[in-house]
Design a protein around this motif. Structure first.
Motif, PDB file in Angstrom:
ATOM      1  N   CYS A  43       0.362  -0.970   0.208  1.00 33.47           N
ATOM      2  CA  CYS A  43      -0.025   0.151   0.067  1.00 33.47           C
ATOM      3  C   CYS A  43       0.816   0.995   0.101  1.00 33.47           C
ATOM      4  CB  CYS A  43      -1.089   0.489   0.826  1.00 33.47           C
ATOM      5  SG  CYS A  43       0.105   0.039   2.878  1.00 33.47           S
ATOM      6  N   THR A  46       2.734   1.687  -3.302  1.00 33.49           N
ATOM      7  CA  THR A  46       1.644   2.619  -4.744  1.00 33.49           C
ATOM      8  C   THR A  46       1.126   4.104  -4.117  1.00 33.49           C
ATOM      9  OG1 THR A  46       0.074   0.849  -3.757  1.00 33.49           O
ATOM     10  CG2 THR A  46       1.610   0.092  -5.547  1.00 33.49           C
ATOM     11  N   CYS A  47       1.613   4.188  -3.191  1.00 33.91           N
ATOM     12  CA  CYS A  47       0.668   5.342  -2.500  1.00 33.91           C
ATOM     13  C   CYS A  47       0.975   7.113  -3.240  1.00 33.91           C
ATOM     14  CB  CYS A  47       0.758   5.497  -1.239  1.00 33.91           C
ATOM     15  SG  CYS A  47      -0.186   7.089  -0.219  1.00 33.91           S
ATOM     16  N   THR A  48       0.010   7.485  -4.002  1.00 35.79           N
ATOM     17  CA  THR A  48       0.124   8.389  -4.395  1.00 35.79           C
ATOM     18  C   THR A  48       0.979   9.503  -3.241  1.00 35.79           C
ATOM     19  OG1 THR A  48      -1.229   7.900  -6.330  1.00 35.79           O
ATOM     20  CG2 THR A  48      -0.896  10.332  -6.132  1.00 35.79           C
ATOM     21  N   CYS A  82      -7.134   7.219  -2.677  1.00 38.65           N
ATOM     22  CA  CYS A  82      -7.215   7.213  -4.826  1.00 38.65           C
ATOM     23  C   CYS A  82      -7.575   5.564  -4.121  1.00 38.65           C
ATOM     24  CB  CYS A  82      -5.967   7.364  -5.279  1.00 38.65           C
ATOM     25  SG  CYS A  82      -4.634   6.713  -4.148  1.00 38.65           S
ATOM     26  N   LYS A  84      -5.647   3.494  -5.251  1.00 40.57           N
ATOM     27  CA  LYS A  84      -3.927   2.742  -5.258  1.00 40.57           C
ATOM     28  C   LYS A  84      -4.056   1.310  -4.429  1.00 40.57           C
ATOM     29  CE  LYS A  84      -2.210   5.753  -8.233  1.00 40.57           C
ATOM     30  NZ  LYS A  84      -0.786   6.502  -8.648  1.00 40.57           N
ATOM     31  N   CYS A  85      -3.956   1.785  -3.155  1.00 44.31           N
ATOM     32  CA  CYS A  85      -3.638   0.664  -1.975  1.00 44.31           C
ATOM     33  C   CYS A  85      -4.677  -0.372  -2.102  1.00 44.31           C
ATOM     34  CB  CYS A  85      -3.774   1.254  -0.557  1.00 44.31           C
ATOM     35  SG  CYS A  85      -4.914   1.901   0.055  1.00 44.31           S
TER      36      CYS A  85
END
Length: 110
Positions: A43, A46-48, A82, A84-85
Protein backbone atom coordinates in the motif's frame (compact mmCIF):
# COMPACT_ATOMS: atom_id res chain seq x y z
CA UNK A 1 34.57 17.16 26.25
CA UNK A 2 35.04 16.27 22.60
CA UNK A 3 32.08 16.19 20.30
CA UNK A 4 32.46 13.68 17.48
CA UNK A 5 29.22 14.44 15.64
CA UNK A 6 27.18 11.77 17.37
CA UNK A 7 24.70 12.09 20.15
CA UNK A 8 22.81 9.61 22.25
CA UNK A 9 19.12 9.66 21.51
CA UNK A 10 16.38 8.61 23.85
CA UNK A 11 15.03 5.12 23.41
CA UNK A 12 11.81 4.84 21.41
CA UNK A 13 9.72 2.73 23.76
CA UNK A 14 6.03 1.98 23.24
CA UNK A 15 4.11 1.59 26.47
CA UNK A 16 1.19 -0.61 25.41
CA UNK A 17 -0.38 -0.43 28.87
CA UNK A 18 -0.50 3.38 28.90
CA UNK A 19 -1.69 3.93 25.31
CA UNK A 20 -5.37 4.29 24.43
CA UNK A 21 -6.66 1.34 22.40
CA UNK A 22 -10.17 2.79 21.81
CA UNK A 23 -9.19 4.02 18.34
CA UNK A 24 -7.96 0.54 17.33
CA UNK A 25 -11.11 -1.10 18.71
CA UNK A 26 -13.30 1.33 16.76
CA UNK A 27 -11.30 0.68 13.60
CA UNK A 28 -11.60 -3.10 14.01
CA UNK A 29 -15.36 -2.75 14.39
CA UNK A 30 -15.97 -0.34 11.48
CA UNK A 31 -13.39 -1.81 9.07
CA UNK A 32 -12.90 -5.47 10.09
CA UNK A 33 -10.65 -6.18 7.11
CA UNK A 34 -8.01 -3.92 8.71
CA UNK A 35 -7.16 -6.83 11.04
CA UNK A 36 -5.98 -8.82 8.00
CA UNK A 37 -3.05 -6.48 7.33
CA UNK A 38 0.33 -8.22 7.43
CA UNK A 39 2.35 -5.03 6.99
CA UNK A 40 3.84 -5.98 3.62
CA UNK A 41 4.13 -2.34 2.49
CA UNK A 42 2.43 -2.76 -0.89
CA UNK A 43 0.00 0.00 0.00
CA UNK A 44 2.79 2.38 0.89
CA UNK A 45 4.76 1.58 -2.25
CA UNK A 46 1.89 2.53 -4.56
CA UNK A 47 0.55 5.46 -2.54
CA UNK A 48 0.22 8.68 -4.53
CA UNK A 49 0.14 10.79 -1.37
CA UNK A 50 3.22 8.95 -0.09
CA UNK A 51 5.15 9.93 -3.20
CA UNK A 52 4.29 13.61 -2.73
CA UNK A 53 4.30 13.89 1.08
CA UNK A 54 5.61 11.85 3.99
CA UNK A 55 2.33 9.91 4.26
CA UNK A 56 2.71 6.21 5.02
CA UNK A 57 -0.48 4.19 5.32
CA UNK A 58 1.28 1.17 6.80
CA UNK A 59 2.84 3.34 9.52
CA UNK A 60 -0.53 5.01 10.12
CA UNK A 61 -2.23 1.69 10.75
CA UNK A 62 0.60 0.52 12.99
CA UNK A 63 0.35 3.70 15.05
CA UNK A 64 -3.36 3.11 15.59
CA UNK A 65 -2.76 -0.52 16.58
CA UNK A 66 -0.12 0.61 19.08
CA UNK A 67 -2.43 3.23 20.53
CA UNK A 68 -0.32 6.18 19.43
CA UNK A 69 -3.36 8.13 18.33
CA UNK A 70 -1.94 11.65 18.37
CA UNK A 71 0.70 10.81 15.78
CA UNK A 72 -1.92 9.05 13.64
CA UNK A 73 -4.19 12.13 13.76
CA UNK A 74 -1.37 14.32 12.47
CA UNK A 75 -0.88 12.24 9.32
CA UNK A 76 -4.37 11.02 8.48
CA UNK A 77 -5.43 14.10 6.52
CA UNK A 78 -2.71 13.50 3.90
CA UNK A 79 -4.54 10.53 2.32
CA UNK A 80 -6.19 11.41 -1.02
CA UNK A 81 -8.44 8.28 -1.05
CA UNK A 82 -7.24 7.43 -4.57
CA UNK A 83 -7.65 3.69 -3.95
CA UNK A 84 -4.34 2.43 -5.36
CA UNK A 85 -3.53 0.78 -2.04
CA UNK A 86 -6.83 -1.07 -2.18
CA UNK A 87 -5.94 -2.53 -5.58
CA UNK A 88 -2.53 -3.89 -4.59
CA UNK A 89 -3.29 -5.29 -1.15
CA UNK A 90 -2.64 -9.07 -1.21
CA UNK A 91 -4.92 -9.61 1.82
CA UNK A 92 -7.84 -7.57 0.50
CA UNK A 93 -7.79 -4.92 3.22
CA UNK A 94 -10.37 -2.24 2.44
CA UNK A 95 -8.01 0.65 3.03
CA UNK A 96 -10.53 3.27 1.92
CA UNK A 97 -13.03 2.10 4.49
CA UNK A 98 -10.24 2.02 7.04
CA UNK A 99 -9.19 5.63 6.35
CA UNK A 100 -12.82 6.82 6.36
CA UNK A 101 -13.42 5.06 9.70
CA UNK A 102 -10.31 6.72 11.12
CA UNK A 103 -11.54 10.13 9.95
CA UNK A 104 -14.97 9.45 11.44
CA UNK A 105 -13.44 8.52 14.80
CA UNK A 106 -11.32 11.66 14.89
CA UNK A 107 -14.27 13.91 14.06
CA UNK A 108 -16.34 12.28 16.80
CA UNK A 109 -13.56 12.91 19.31
CA UNK A 110 -13.27 16.60 18.40
Amino acid sequence: MNFWGYSITEARVVNYDKNDKAFAAYLAQKAPSSKLCIGCGGCTATCTAGNITEFNIRKLQMLVKRGENDEARKNLHKCMLCGKCLLVCPRGVDTRKMILAMNEYIHRQS
